[in-house]
Design a protein around this motif. Structure first.
Motif, PDB file in Angstrom:
ATOM      1  N   UNK A   1       5.546   0.044   8.363  1.00  0.00           N
ATOM      2  CA  UNK A   1       6.228  -0.878   7.445  1.00  0.00           C
ATOM      3  C   UNK A   1       5.269  -1.980   7.017  1.00  0.00           C
ATOM      4  N   UNK A   2       4.496  -2.515   7.954  1.00  0.00           N
ATOM      5  CA  UNK A   2       3.519  -3.556   7.615  1.00  0.00           C
ATOM      6  C   UNK A   2       2.486  -3.021   6.634  1.00  0.00           C
ATOM      7  N   UNK A   3       1.979  -1.820   6.866  1.00  0.00           N
ATOM      8  CA  UNK A   3       0.979  -1.231   5.952  1.00  0.00           C
ATOM      9  C   UNK A   3       1.587  -1.048   4.568  1.00  0.00           C
ATOM     10  N   UNK A   4       2.801  -0.528   4.498  1.00  0.00           N
ATOM     11  CA  UNK A   4       3.427  -0.291   3.183  1.00  0.00           C
ATOM     12  C   UNK A   4       3.713  -1.590   2.440  1.00  0.00           C
ATOM     13  N   UNK A   5       3.858  -2.691   3.156  1.00  0.00           N
ATOM     14  CA  UNK A   5       4.149  -3.976   2.515  1.00  0.00           C
ATOM     15  C   UNK A   5       2.897  -4.755   2.122  1.00  0.00           C
ATOM     16  N   UNK A   6       1.718  -4.255   2.493  1.00  0.00           N
ATOM     17  CA  UNK A   6       0.490  -4.963   2.111  1.00  0.00           C
ATOM     18  C   UNK A   6       0.313  -4.856   0.595  1.00  0.00           C
TER      19      UNK A   6
ATOM     20  N   UNK B   1      -6.572   6.523   8.061  1.00  0.00           N
ATOM     21  CA  UNK B   1      -6.839   5.396   7.167  1.00  0.00           C
ATOM     22  C   UNK B   1      -7.897   4.510   7.798  1.00  0.00           C
ATOM     23  N   UNK B   2      -8.859   4.093   6.981  1.00  0.00           N
ATOM     24  CA  UNK B   2      -9.896   3.154   7.410  1.00  0.00           C
ATOM     25  C   UNK B   2      -9.764   1.903   6.548  1.00  0.00           C
ATOM     26  N   UNK B   3      -9.775   0.737   7.192  1.00  0.00           N
ATOM     27  CA  UNK B   3      -9.543  -0.524   6.493  1.00  0.00           C
ATOM     28  C   UNK B   3     -10.791  -1.392   6.528  1.00  0.00           C
ATOM     29  N   UNK B   4     -11.245  -1.830   5.360  1.00  0.00           N
ATOM     30  CA  UNK B   4     -12.358  -2.768   5.256  1.00  0.00           C
ATOM     31  C   UNK B   4     -11.792  -4.111   4.801  1.00  0.00           C
ATOM     32  N   UNK B   5     -11.844  -5.081   5.692  1.00  0.00           N
ATOM     33  CA  UNK B   5     -11.341  -6.413   5.372  1.00  0.00           C
ATOM     34  C   UNK B   5     -12.376  -7.231   4.595  1.00  0.00           C
TER      35      UNK B   5
ATOM     36  N   UNK C   1       0.835  -1.167   0.000  1.00  0.00           N
ATOM     37  CA  UNK C   1       0.000   0.000   0.000  1.00  0.00           C
ATOM     38  C   UNK C   1       0.882   1.232   0.000  1.00  0.00           C
ATOM     39  N   UNK C   2       0.435   2.248  -0.675  1.00  0.00           N
ATOM     40  CA  UNK C   2       1.198   3.488  -0.730  1.00  0.00           C
ATOM     41  C   UNK C   2       0.730   4.450   0.346  1.00  0.00           C
ATOM     42  N   UNK C   3       1.690   5.058   1.022  1.00  0.00           N
ATOM     43  CA  UNK C   3       1.417   6.061   2.045  1.00  0.00           C
ATOM     44  C   UNK C   3       2.191   7.325   1.692  1.00  0.00           C
ATOM     45  N   UNK C   4       1.730   8.494   2.114  1.00  0.00           N
ATOM     46  CA  UNK C   4       2.444   9.744   1.819  1.00  0.00           C
ATOM     47  C   UNK C   4       3.794   9.774   2.546  1.00  0.00           C
ATOM     48  N   UNK C   5       4.875   9.740   1.780  1.00  0.00           N
ATOM     49  CA  UNK C   5       6.221   9.567   2.335  1.00  0.00           C
ATOM     50  C   UNK C   5       6.590  10.622   3.379  1.00  0.00           C
ATOM     51  N   UNK C   6       6.342  11.884   3.108  1.00  0.00           N
ATOM     52  CA  UNK C   6       6.719  12.933   4.062  1.00  0.00           C
ATOM     53  C   UNK C   6       5.929  12.808   5.360  1.00  0.00           C
ATOM     54  N   UNK C   7       4.659  12.485   5.245  1.00  0.00           N
ATOM     55  CA  UNK C   7       3.829  12.330   6.442  1.00  0.00           C
ATOM     56  C   UNK C   7       4.268  11.108   7.246  1.00  0.00           C
ATOM     57  N   UNK C   8       4.625  10.028   6.563  1.00  0.00           N
ATOM     58  CA  UNK C   8       5.107   8.832   7.259  1.00  0.00           C
ATOM     59  C   UNK C   8       6.378   9.166   8.036  1.00  0.00           C
TER      60      UNK C   8
ATOM     61  N   UNK D   1      -1.418  -6.596  10.738  1.00  0.00           N
ATOM     62  CA  UNK D   1      -1.997  -5.312  11.106  1.00  0.00           C
ATOM     63  C   UNK D   1      -3.317  -5.518  11.854  1.00  0.00           C
ATOM     64  N   UNK D   2      -4.189  -6.364  11.332  1.00  0.00           N
ATOM     65  CA  UNK D   2      -5.480  -6.600  11.984  1.00  0.00           C
ATOM     66  C   UNK D   2      -5.294  -7.200  13.376  1.00  0.00           C
ATOM     67  N   UNK D   3      -4.346  -8.148  13.507  1.00  0.00           N
ATOM     68  CA  UNK D   3      -4.078  -8.735  14.812  1.00  0.00           C
ATOM     69  C   UNK D   3      -3.624  -7.667  15.799  1.00  0.00           C
ATOM     70  N   UNK D   4      -2.747  -6.770  15.371  1.00  0.00           N
ATOM     71  CA  UNK D   4      -2.239  -5.732  16.265  1.00  0.00           C
ATOM     72  C   UNK D   4      -3.322  -4.706  16.604  1.00  0.00           C
ATOM     73  N   UNK D   5      -4.188  -4.384  15.629  1.00  0.00           N
ATOM     74  CA  UNK D   5      -5.287  -3.463  15.937  1.00  0.00           C
ATOM     75  C   UNK D   5      -6.237  -4.091  16.945  1.00  0.00           C
ATOM     76  N   UNK D   6      -6.559  -5.363  16.755  1.00  0.00           N
ATOM     77  CA  UNK D   6      -7.444  -6.062  17.692  1.00  0.00           C
ATOM     78  C   UNK D   6      -6.821  -6.139  19.077  1.00  0.00           C
ATOM     79  N   UNK D   7      -5.528  -6.355  19.140  1.00  0.00           N
ATOM     80  CA  UNK D   7      -4.835  -6.449  20.429  1.00  0.00           C
ATOM     81  C   UNK D   7      -4.786  -5.104  21.149  1.00  0.00           C
ATOM     82  N   UNK D   8      -4.980  -4.013  20.401  1.00  0.00           N
ATOM     83  CA  UNK D   8      -4.895  -2.671  20.987  1.00  0.00           C
ATOM     84  C   UNK D   8      -6.107  -2.347  21.849  1.00  0.00           C
ATOM     85  N   UNK D   9      -7.229  -3.029  21.611  1.00  0.00           N
ATOM     86  CA  UNK D   9      -8.407  -2.674  22.380  1.00  0.00           C
ATOM     87  C   UNK D   9      -9.515  -3.682  22.280  1.00  0.00           C
TER      88      UNK D   9
END
Length: 128
Positions: free
Chosen positions: A48-53, A83-87, A1-8, A118-126
């Motif tokens: 890094x995980x998001x950019x490698x998806x 970013x909002x992710x729909x699986x 996935x592409x992310x805005x480099x300067x913002x990252x 990414x989904x596992x880590x988001x779920x583990x966050x809350x």
């Protein structure tokens, strides 16, 4: 996935949002609680995980994201990007002052190891 480099490069904190509604349109607010956040090395690891998806074919489901991210340079300031992710349909919406239009809507392979991580880590966050 592409992310805005300067913002990252400027990102120091990521809030994890458990989306309960919306966004109803691109750039609209994600409704739901912030269930956790990542700072320090976790920011680099997750971006890094998001950019490698890898990209995927779109599956139509009506875009019903369950998880989202808000990235900050300074948590006291507005987010650099969100970013909002729909699986269900393998679609991610990105928006914010740092996101160029070509990156607004992207597909991702929701069954890829990086997307699952990414989904596992988001779920583990809350709470679910």
């Amino acid at each position: 996935m592409l992310l805005p480099a300067e913002a990252v490069a400027a990102t120091t904190r990521i809030d994890v949002v458990r989306i309960t509604a919306g966004p109803e349109h691109h750039g609209g607010p994600m409704t739901g609680p912030v269930v956790g956040h990542w700072e320090g090395p976790a920011v680099t690891e997750m971006l890094t995980a998001v950019r490698k998806m890898p990209a995927a074919d779109l599956t139509l489901c009506g875009f019903a994201p369950g998880w989202g991210l808000r990235a900050y340079a300074d948590p006291a300031e507005p987010p650099l990007y969100e970013a909002a992710f729909c699986y269900g349909c393998d679609m991610a919406w990105l928006w914010g002052s740092q996101v160029p239009e070509p990156l607004h809507r992207q597909t991702f392979a929701s069954d890829s190891p990086y997307a699952l991580f990414l989904r596992m880590r988001m779920r583990a966050a809350g709470p679910q």
